[in-house]
Design an enzyme around this catalytic site. Structure first.
Site, PDB file in Angstrom:
ATOM      1  N   ASP A  72       0.809  -1.225   0.000  1.00 19.66           N
ATOM      2  CA  ASP A  72       0.000   0.000   0.000  1.00 19.66           C
ATOM      3  C   ASP A  72       0.843   1.275   0.000  1.00 19.66           C
ATOM      4  O   ASP A  72       2.002   1.280   0.400  1.00 19.66           O
ATOM      5  CB  ASP A  72      -0.882   0.037   1.257  1.00 19.66           C
ATOM      6  CG  ASP A  72      -2.060  -0.915   1.173  1.00 19.66           C
ATOM      7  OD1 ASP A  72      -2.048  -1.794   0.290  1.00 19.66           O
ATOM      8  OD2 ASP A  72      -2.981  -0.782   1.998  1.00 19.66           O
ATOM      9  N   HIS A 114       3.644  -2.086   3.294  1.00 17.98           N
ATOM     10  CA  HIS A 114       3.615  -0.706   2.795  1.00 17.98           C
ATOM     11  C   HIS A 114       4.938  -0.347   2.132  1.00 17.98           C
ATOM     12  O   HIS A 114       5.948  -1.011   2.335  1.00 17.98           O
ATOM     13  CB  HIS A 114       3.360   0.274   3.948  1.00 17.98           C
ATOM     14  CG  HIS A 114       2.009   0.129   4.572  1.00 17.98           C
ATOM     15  ND1 HIS A 114       1.749  -0.796   5.556  1.00 17.98           N
ATOM     16  CD2 HIS A 114       0.842   0.780   4.342  1.00 17.98           C
ATOM     17  CE1 HIS A 114       0.469  -0.711   5.912  1.00 17.98           C
ATOM     18  NE2 HIS A 114      -0.105   0.237   5.191  1.00 17.98           N
ATOM     19  N   HIS A 164      -5.736   9.656   0.037  1.00 10.22           N
ATOM     20  CA  HIS A 164      -5.483   8.836   1.228  1.00 10.22           C
ATOM     21  C   HIS A 164      -5.912   9.569   2.509  1.00 10.22           C
ATOM     22  O   HIS A 164      -5.110   9.800   3.433  1.00 10.22           O
ATOM     23  CB  HIS A 164      -3.989   8.482   1.308  1.00 10.22           C
ATOM     24  CG  HIS A 164      -3.702   7.285   2.155  1.00 10.22           C
ATOM     25  ND1 HIS A 164      -3.159   7.376   3.417  1.00 10.22           N
ATOM     26  CD2 HIS A 164      -3.878   5.967   1.937  1.00 10.22           C
ATOM     27  CE1 HIS A 164      -3.002   6.168   3.926  1.00 10.22           C
ATOM     28  NE2 HIS A 164      -3.434   5.294   3.050  1.00 10.22           N
ATOM     29  N   HIS A 168      -6.428   3.126  -4.062  1.00  9.72           N
ATOM     30  CA  HIS A 168      -6.356   3.346  -2.607  1.00  9.72           C
ATOM     31  C   HIS A 168      -6.744   4.796  -2.290  1.00  9.72           C
ATOM     32  O   HIS A 168      -6.176   5.404  -1.391  1.00  9.72           O
ATOM     33  CB  HIS A 168      -4.927   3.030  -2.170  1.00  9.72           C
ATOM     34  CG  HIS A 168      -4.729   2.840  -0.697  1.00  9.72           C
ATOM     35  ND1 HIS A 168      -5.644   2.220   0.123  1.00  9.72           N
ATOM     36  CD2 HIS A 168      -3.688   3.184   0.121  1.00  9.72           C
ATOM     37  CE1 HIS A 168      -5.178   2.194   1.358  1.00  9.72           C
ATOM     38  NE2 HIS A 168      -4.000   2.784   1.389  1.00  9.72           N
TER      39      HIS A 168
HETATM   40 ZN   LIG Z   1      -2.843   3.330   3.031  1.00 11.59          ZN
END
Ligand SMILES: [Zn+2]
Length: 270
Positions: free
Chosen positions: A71, A217, A126, A122
């Site tokens: 991510d 991540h 964010h 995503h």
């Molecule tokens: Zn995120």
């Protein structure tokens, strides 16, 4: 929100009001009245609960396979290194990217796709702190803007991941309009707060099982000791245990019913 959650919540509140008015179980009535709202909040905040929209948190397989998801990219420092690592371990991954950095580094999105990986969306900005109470137009804008941008860069989009896994009341409709499916995870690696790649790897290995979705991540929000290094260690550990990182495709939107039949996520048959 799904109709069953709304009906269930209203039914509990009506029961609570009856108990309060009746007078014998007043405290229980008030507990039920406010508890019903808490039940909705739980579905909102918990990444794997299905009351707000269908969410995938594992995929069907008996083989030693996992779905590696990364991510918060793309990152000009991290993404190229991660792509090299994935090649080295013959692994595939889905990158859940944020619209703003993707717009600044479109070449990274093209590289991810050209090297056989997937792009998921995503949101555009964010919005970790505010997505849960975003209204219809804000939710639409976060999803739509990122969707258009990534499609324009050649991504065939299917997956959406909510910021930190927190959904909102308008997400179900918005995802349906864009043909997207919400993906959560089975194993949170803890790379956002861990101090060493070893602790990230051991957290994953302690919960490892076929069909798990791993959350990792990339980017500057991670500490230097974790960035890229954690993914490298995880890939090495998975290889040593005979696990492959695959893109599950259709297997991610199906789940097993209690009698072992495969049914589509969102069906009421289970
Ligand atoms: Zn995120």
């Amino acid at each position: 929100m799904k109709p069953w959650l709304l009906i269930q919540t209203l039914a509990i509140k009506i029961l609570a009001i009856c108990l309060i008015l009746e007078g014998t179980f007043t405290i229980t009535g008030w507990l039920l009245f406010f508890g019903a709202g808490g039940f909705v909040v739980l579905h909102l905040l918990h990444p794997r609960l299905q009351g707000l929209c269908d969410v995938t948190s594992r995929f069907i397989t008996d083989a030693p396979e996992v779905w590696l998801t990364i991510d918060d990219g793309p990152s000009p420092e991290d993404t190229p290194q991660i792509l090299d690592l994935l090649d080295k371990y013959n692994a595939k991954a889905t990158f859940f990217v944020v619209g703003e950095p993707a717009e600044s580094h479109p070449e990274l999105i093209r590289q991810v796709l050209a090297r056989g990986h997937e792009i998921g969306t995503h949101t555009y900005t964010h919005p970790v702190a505010s997505f849960w109470f975003a209204g219809a137009s804000r939710t639409q804008s976060e999803v739509e803007k990122c969707h258009k941008l990534l499609q324009g860069l050649g991504a065939n989009l299917r997956w959406f991941r909510a910021p930190v896994g927190i959904k909102n009341f308008w997400l179900r409709r918005t995802l349906r309009e864009h043909g997207l499916h919400c993906v959560s995870w089975s194993i949170r690696s803890g790379d956002s707060f861990s101090r060493s790649p070893e602790s990230v790897t051991s957290r994953i290995l302690s919960k490892l099982r076929p069909g798990a979705i791993l959350l990792l991540h990339e980017g500057s929000s991670l500490t230097e000791s974790i960035r890229v290094h954690a993914i490298a260690q995880v890939l090495q550990a998975l290889q040593e245990r005979g696990y492959r990182c695959v893109l599950p495709g259709e297997r991610a939107v199906n789940r097993l019913s209690t009698n072992g039949l495969r049914i589509r996520a969102g069906s009421n048959q289970a």
